[in-house]
Design an enzyme around this catalytic site. Structure first.
Site, PDB file in Angstrom:
ATOM      1  CE1 TYR A  44      -4.548   1.627  -2.370  1.00  0.00           C
ATOM      2  CE2 TYR A  44      -4.002   2.963  -4.273  1.00  0.00           C
ATOM      3  CZ  TYR A  44      -4.322   2.865  -2.935  1.00  0.00           C
ATOM      4  OH  TYR A  44      -4.427   4.009  -2.168  1.00  0.00           O
TER       5      TYR A  44
ATOM      6  CD  GLU B 114      -9.476  -1.754 -12.851  1.00  0.00           C
ATOM      7  OE1 GLU B 114     -10.443  -1.113 -12.404  1.00  0.00           O
ATOM      8  OE2 GLU B 114      -9.188  -1.772 -14.061  1.00  0.00           O
TER       9      GLU B 114
ATOM     10  CE  LYS C 113      -8.007   2.422  -1.557  1.00  0.00           C
ATOM     11  NZ  LYS C 113      -8.558   2.865  -0.266  1.00  0.00           N
TER      12      LYS C 113
ATOM     13  CB  VAL D 105       7.532  11.929   0.784  1.00  0.00           C
ATOM     14  CG1 VAL D 105       7.947  12.875   1.900  1.00  0.00           C
ATOM     15  CG2 VAL D 105       6.867  12.708  -0.350  1.00  0.00           C
TER      16      VAL D 105
ATOM     17  N   PRO E  86       2.343   6.099 -13.163  1.00  0.00           N
ATOM     18  CG  PRO E  86       0.378   6.535 -11.979  1.00  0.00           C
ATOM     19  CD  PRO E  86       1.668   5.773 -11.900  1.00  0.00           C
TER      20      PRO E  86
ATOM     21  CD  GLN F 141       0.449  14.659 -17.472  1.00  0.00           C
ATOM     22  OE1 GLN F 141       1.142  15.677 -17.489  1.00  0.00           O
ATOM     23  NE2 GLN F 141      -0.487  14.431 -18.373  1.00  0.00           N
TER      24      GLN F 141
END
Ligand code: NAD
Ligand code: UDP
Length: 321
Positions: free
Chosen positions: A144, A146, A148, A187, A273, A275
């Site tokens: 995803y 790379e 993008k 979420v 990731p 942050q």
């Protein structure tokens, strides 16, 4: 009358974008292969004479006529884009080439839905557009990330080589009604877990941060970017700079749902990731845009959506259709 092509138009963001463009009086052609999108997201648009739906995979060429192209086709959640990594790369790269080729033939304006994932696990905080990113090229997220990044490169090359009118929006974590109940994003996971009093699954210690943008704010920013003069090409970050740890998100969801759920820890996926927070100075200046929906307000609307979905479409929520 302007005719607008939206690829990925039956997905979470795409379906809302189609709706908003129709409201502006334009014709919309929605192209989707229904990998993660669903007809239920656009059922209510099918009777509109200005709306047209085409089942098509953007990794294959497409020959239609339009004035503007929003290229959103691509699975967006980690479990969906990791399900078939080769197809994810093809969708990002071949999809971009096909849509850019179409834009070139038609001299159409074209916008790419890029992502904060191009920054990888960022060493710069908050992330500014000038930051080149810190991406693992061979990790589980790289199909995803790379893909993008390559799509951004293609957009830039076509602009420089063919004078194409291109725009790149870098979208930060966006949530809201019509998120897929099984796309595994934080979420939707937390809300569905809380509404059913199931354990809330925090990956890692929950100290990693994300900045959550409500769907309506994001689509507003996207449409504003498309409307900018040709010299505004981006990339432009669009997201909500309010930064929360994943633990804080879980606590908010439990509070707003009044749930009895307990928080449990699960292993942190590779390359997650640590942050993420957008610097939105460019969007503020170039688009006169900034988000207006605070997290708790957006969460309440999303909770109401999933609450209703659990009652009306329980099989869909359980993943049985
Ligand atoms: P989504 O999965 O709901 O929507 C993606 C749509 O693309 C789906 O309808 C899917 O069926 C379609 N699609 C996938 N592969 C296709 C192909 N080969 N041909 C045609 N259609 C295809 O996800 P979303 O959250 O609505 O994301 C939309 C876009 O925004 C994606 O490009 C995503 O990378 C980008 N984005 C989203 C977020 C976010 O937080 N929601 C963040 C960053 C970037
Ligand atoms: N996450 C979590 N529990 C979940 C789903 C996700 O703790 O049930 C974490 C995930 O590890 C990441 C953050 O929430 O740190 C955001 O995950 P998501 O998949 O929504 O988006 P992305 O990682 O692509 O930003």
């Amino acid at each position: 009358m302007k005719r607008v092509l939206v690829t990925g138009g039956s997905g979470f963001l795409g379906s809302w974008l189609c709706e908003k463009i129709l409201e502006k009086g334009c014709e919309v052609i929605c192209v989707d292969n229904f990998f993660t999108g669903a007809k239920r997201n656009i059922y209510h648009l099918l009777d509109n004479p200005k709306f047209e739906l085409i089942r098509h995979d953007v990794t294959f060429p497409l020959y239609i006529e339009c004035d503007e192209i929003y290229n959103l086709a691509c699975p967006a959640s980690p479990i969906h884009y990791q399900h078939d990594p080769v197809q994810t790369v093809k969708t990002c790269v071949h999809g971009a080439i096909n849509m850019l080729g179409l834009a070139k033939r038609l001299n159409a304006k074209i916008l790419q839905a890029s992502t904060s994932e191009v920054y990888g696990d960022p060493a710069i905080h908050p992330q500014v557009e000038e930051y080149w990113g810190n991406v693992n090229p061979i990790g589980i997220r790289s199909c995803y990330d790379e893909g993008k990044r390559c799509a951004e490169t293609l957009f830039n090359c076509y602009r420089m080589q063919n004078s194409l009118r291109t725009k790149i929006i870098r979208i930060f974590n966006t949530y809201g009604p019509r998120m897929h109940p099984h796309d595994g994003r934080v979420v939707s996971n937390f809300i569905l877990q809380a509404l059913q009093n199931k354990d809330i699954t925090i990956y890692g210690d929950g100290s990693q941060t994300r900045s959550f943008c409500y769907r309506d704010d994001l689509i507003d920013g996207m449409i504003k970017l498309m409307a900018t003069p040709d010299e505004v090409t981006g990339p432009v970050n669009v997201g909500n700079p309010g930064e929360f740890t994943i633990l804080q998100l879980a606590e908010n969801v439990i509070d707003l749902t009044g749930s009895n759920s307990k928080i449990i820890r699960m292993p942190l996926p590779a390359d997650d990731p640590k942050q993420r927070k957008p610097d939105i100075s460019k969007a503020q200046k170039l688009l006169n845009w900034q988000p207006t929906t605070p997290l708790r307000e957006g969460l309440l609307k999303t909770i109401a959506y999933f609450d209703e979905l659990l009652k009306t479409e329980p099989e869909f929520c359980r993943g049985e259709e």
